[in-house]
Motif scaffolding. Structure first.
Motif, PDB file in Angstrom:
ATOM      1  N   UNK A   1      15.241  10.261  61.933  1.00  0.00           N
ATOM      2  CA  UNK A   1      14.510   9.649  60.818  1.00  0.00           C
ATOM      3  C   UNK A   1      14.584  10.437  59.516  1.00  0.00           C
ATOM      4  N   UNK A   2      15.217  11.609  59.528  1.00  0.00           N
ATOM      5  CA  UNK A   2      15.426  12.355  58.297  1.00  0.00           C
ATOM      6  C   UNK A   2      14.153  12.926  57.702  1.00  0.00           C
ATOM      7  N   UNK A   3      14.184  13.171  56.396  1.00  0.00           N
ATOM      8  CA  UNK A   3      13.058  13.828  55.739  1.00  0.00           C
ATOM      9  C   UNK A   3      12.330  12.936  54.757  1.00  0.00           C
ATOM     10  N   UNK A   4      11.120  13.349  54.431  1.00  0.00           N
ATOM     11  CA  UNK A   4      10.321  12.689  53.406  1.00  0.00           C
ATOM     12  C   UNK A   4      10.028  13.701  52.308  1.00  0.00           C
ATOM     13  N   UNK A   5      10.180  13.328  51.060  1.00  0.00           N
ATOM     14  CA  UNK A   5       9.976  14.300  49.982  1.00  0.00           C
ATOM     15  C   UNK A   5       8.519  14.745  49.854  1.00  0.00           C
ATOM     16  N   UNK A   6       8.350  16.035  49.588  1.00  0.00           N
ATOM     17  CA  UNK A   6       7.021  16.539  49.275  1.00  0.00           C
ATOM     18  C   UNK A   6       6.601  15.986  47.918  1.00  0.00           C
ATOM     19  N   UNK A   7       5.371  15.528  47.838  1.00  0.00           N
ATOM     20  CA  UNK A   7       4.846  14.994  46.581  1.00  0.00           C
ATOM     21  C   UNK A   7       4.231  16.115  45.753  1.00  0.00           C
ATOM     22  N   UNK A   8       4.328  15.971  44.452  1.00  0.00           N
ATOM     23  CA  UNK A   8       3.745  16.962  43.542  1.00  0.00           C
ATOM     24  C   UNK A   8       2.304  16.557  43.239  1.00  0.00           C
ATOM     25  N   UNK A   9       1.394  17.450  43.582  1.00  0.00           N
ATOM     26  CA  UNK A   9      -0.029  17.160  43.417  1.00  0.00           C
ATOM     27  C   UNK A   9      -0.522  17.734  42.096  1.00  0.00           C
ATOM     28  N   UNK A  10      -0.606  16.896  41.098  1.00  0.00           N
ATOM     29  CA  UNK A  10      -1.117  17.304  39.790  1.00  0.00           C
ATOM     30  C   UNK A  10      -1.706  16.089  39.098  1.00  0.00           C
ATOM     31  N   UNK A  11      -2.592  16.320  38.181  1.00  0.00           N
ATOM     32  CA  UNK A  11      -3.212  15.234  37.435  1.00  0.00           C
ATOM     33  C   UNK A  11      -2.152  14.417  36.707  1.00  0.00           C
ATOM     34  N   UNK A  12      -2.259  13.097  36.811  1.00  0.00           N
ATOM     35  CA  UNK A  12      -1.324  12.213  36.131  1.00  0.00           C
ATOM     36  C   UNK A  12      -0.065  11.914  36.920  1.00  0.00           C
ATOM     37  N   UNK A  13      -0.026  12.278  38.191  1.00  0.00           N
ATOM     38  CA  UNK A  13       1.201  12.095  38.984  1.00  0.00           C
ATOM     39  C   UNK A  13       1.510  10.642  39.292  1.00  0.00           C
ATOM     40  N   UNK A  14       0.585   9.733  38.923  1.00  0.00           N
ATOM     41  CA  UNK A  14       0.820   8.306  39.144  1.00  0.00           C
ATOM     42  C   UNK A  14       1.404   7.609  37.919  1.00  0.00           C
ATOM     43  N   UNK A  15       1.725   8.396  36.877  1.00  0.00           N
ATOM     44  CA  UNK A  15       2.313   7.805  35.677  1.00  0.00           C
ATOM     45  C   UNK A  15       3.706   7.236  35.958  1.00  0.00           C
ATOM     46  N   UNK A  16       4.128   6.300  35.135  1.00  0.00           N
ATOM     47  CA  UNK A  16       5.454   5.703  35.284  1.00  0.00           C
ATOM     48  C   UNK A  16       6.541   6.715  34.923  1.00  0.00           C
ATOM     49  N   UNK A  17       7.684   6.578  35.567  1.00  0.00           N
ATOM     50  CA  UNK A  17       8.875   7.403  35.341  1.00  0.00           C
ATOM     51  C   UNK A  17       8.771   8.821  35.900  1.00  0.00           C
ATOM     52  N   UNK A  18       7.960   8.985  36.950  1.00  0.00           N
ATOM     53  CA  UNK A  18       7.987  10.200  37.771  1.00  0.00           C
ATOM     54  C   UNK A  18       8.694   9.796  39.065  1.00  0.00           C
ATOM     55  N   UNK A  19       9.843  10.396  39.325  1.00  0.00           N
ATOM     56  CA  UNK A  19      10.712   9.928  40.398  1.00  0.00           C
ATOM     57  C   UNK A  19      10.925  10.964  41.498  1.00  0.00           C
ATOM     58  N   UNK A  20      11.184  10.442  42.697  1.00  0.00           N
ATOM     59  CA  UNK A  20      11.664  11.216  43.845  1.00  0.00           C
ATOM     60  C   UNK A  20      12.948  10.527  44.298  1.00  0.00           C
ATOM     61  N   UNK A  21      14.045  11.246  44.308  1.00  0.00           N
ATOM     62  CA  UNK A  21      15.338  10.647  44.632  1.00  0.00           C
ATOM     63  C   UNK A  21      15.544  10.579  46.147  1.00  0.00           C
ATOM     64  N   UNK A  22      15.494   9.356  46.694  1.00  0.00           N
ATOM     65  CA  UNK A  22      15.735   9.172  48.124  1.00  0.00           C
ATOM     66  C   UNK A  22      16.668   7.997  48.423  1.00  0.00           C
TER      67      UNK A  22
END
Length: 543
Positions: A253-274
């Protein structure tokens, strides 16, 4: 050479009773004199406008094969011939020098193999035109039979999962094969994602849709496995809305990216390449905008490389002073950093993101722990991945503290009939004295898939491969072969400034790995030597 010249002949092949025979054209040519072709060599010969072949001579016997690696088309004449194997000079794929069968990865297909004869001292090659025109040979596959009630299930649509499916069919399995993947795309070339973000989805596919139909491999895409009942042999998908019965199972099943925990992390154009969709969106949104890349890992740096000349500014936030210091060493890491800086990339080390700053839901800046504020309309986060194994927590399958599935030398878990491979496993690396390892390389995943399939079929095959990976950044290609997570010393031979070097990673006075740039096929040569159990000492390198 070749006084007899090139001849075309037409043969009738096929032709069962009542059927129409199919005409196949062949070309035949004398390519060299036997006495002039030394043992242990390989060379490319032209058969005229019809194509070329690779002639190999080992222990007095000849073979003729396709000329290009089936991965990315590297010329095999520039590769390595050792111990009956031809290894690609670019990415280490390995082929049997007599049959052309692929035996180590990357790449999926084998080489075409042609007829060689020696008459009156002349070496002649006869080849069907259809094979000369096609540099790849797909191994024949067994057809599904309704008489076989067995069902083998593979969870994970990456390299390991696909190779497991293919190997099962290649090795005679006639039962049902089901590949379950949470992705919307069939298995694709993941290493290309960070190097070519704008690639069309279909251009990344490892196999087209017709292949799965012909091989009778059932794809269950956009399907999330939520639990496994290892006693009753049921797989629950989509929170139990769908159940799949299995007789043998492979998990990749491979890996899942670690999310960055900081204020505003739900803003548009914050990406995780998968996924390919992620890559396309990053490429589109980054054009003409200031971009911040979080993480100076291979994904982060390759993305930064791709965006040079496309984004207005590129800033990389890394933990260490130089990228890749724990993998390549500080000297090489510093040289790579300088390449990027020469192209205008800005680096910040040891600084965390305190806040993502936005306007109307869109990202426009990033506040750092140093108090600085960086303009950023796009942010790509690549701070590592964790094993996607949460769904196994109540399965009874042994998992270590890092969330990795523990397997033996045959890639079988502690539950009989259940195998695992790819990024999620801890396995004994036989080429390095069975050290317990977790290696997230594309080549390793493919090799895991093949070994798991062989053992699902009861072939008792011990996993054996030498790790090999590559990276392309700012127009430079780096090859790495071996395993040296805790090297003690780096010896660099060549010119680091000109990026023409071989780096040797020393552990306990032995070479554990090499990194090369503009020194092909030395990484491939090292992988071949390690695969045969040879040892290179520090003193040999120094002398």
């Amino acid at each position: 050479m070749g006084a007899l010249g090139s001849k075309r002949k037409e043969y009738r092949i096929g032709g069962d009773v009542g059927s129409k025979a199919v005409a196949e054209k062949f070309v035949e040519k004398v390519v060299c004199k036997d006495e002039e072709f030394q043992d242990g060599n390989m060379a490319e010969f032209d058969l005229g406008e019809d194509g070329k072949i690779l002639l190999v001579k080992e222990n007095g016997a000849y073979s003729a094969l396709g000329t290009k690696c089936t991965h990315y088309g590297a010329p095999l004449k520039n590769g390595v011939l050792i111990g009956g194997k031809i290894r690609c000079p670019w990415h280490g794929a390995c082929f049997d020098s007599k049959t052309g069968d692929i035996e180590d990865f990357p790449g999926l297909d084998s080489l075409p193999c042609f007829e060689v004869t020696v008459t009156d001292g002349n070496v002649s090659v006869k080849a069907p035109l259809s094979s000369l025109k096609n540099p790849k040979r797909v191994k024949s596959m067994t057809k599904y039979s309704h008489a076989n009630p067995t069902t083998y299930v593979i969870i994970g649509g990456g390299a390991a999962g696909l190779m497991c499916c293919e190997t099962l069919r290649q090795e005679g399995f006639s039962g049902k094969i089901i590949l379950i993947s949470k992705e919307s795309n069939p298995p694709y070339d993941r290493p290309k994602l960070s190097k070519a973000l704008d690639s069309k989805h279909s251009a990344l596919y490892l196999r087209n849709e017709e292949f799965y139909k012909t091989a009778e491999i059932s794809l269950m895409l956009e399907t999330n496995v939520t639990s496994i009942d290892t006693k009753e042999r049921w797989i629950a998908c989509n929170n139990g809305k769908l159940k799949v019965k299995y007789d043998s199972l492979m998990i990749a099943t491979g890996g899942e990216p670690y999310k960055y925990d900081a204020s505003g992390s739900d803003l548009k154009n914050i990406f995780y390449l998968r996924t390919p969709e992620d890559g396309n969106l990053i490429a589109k949104e980054s054009a003409g905008k200031p971009v911040v890349v979080v993480g100076s890992s291979f994904i982060g740096m390759e993305v930064a490389s791709y965006l040079i000349g496309k984004a207005t500014t590129i800033t990389v936030l890394g933990r260490s002073d130089v990228p890749f210091s724990t993998v390549f060493g500080k000297e090489i890491g510093a040289r790579i950093k300088a390449i990027f800086e020469d192209k205008g990339v800005i680096f910040h080390s040891g600084k965390n993101i305190v806040k993502f700053i936005g306007n109307d839901g869109n990202l426009n800046a990033i506040e750092l722990s140093s108090g600085e504020t960086i303009s950023a309309e796009v942010c790509i986060i690549g701070i590592g991945v964790k094993p996607a194994t949460e769904f196994l927590k109540d399965s009874g399958i042994a998992i270590n503290a890092k969330g990795q599935v523990i397997v033996n030398e045959m890639l079988e878990t502690d539950i009989k009939g259940i195998f695992a491979g790819g990024d999620i496993i801890e396995f004994p690396l036989t080429s390095y004295d069975n050290v317990k390892a977790n290696i997230s390389h594309w080549q390793m995943a493919l090799a895991h898939g093949r070994t798991a399939a062989l053992n699902m079929l009861g072939k008792n095959t011990v996993f054996h491969s030498v790790p090999f990976f590559w990276s392309a950044m700012c127009g430079k290609n780096f090859r790495y072969a071996g395993y040296a997570p805790n090297f003690e010393e780096v010896i660099i031979k060549g010119d680091l400034e000109k990026l023409q070097f071989i780096a040797y990673y020393i552990k306990e006075s032995k070479v554990a790995a090499v990194c090369t740039c503009n020194k092909d096929p030395e990484a491939a040569r090292f992988a071949s030597c390690m695969s045969l159990g040879e040892t290179i000492s520090k003193s040999q390198i120094e002398s």
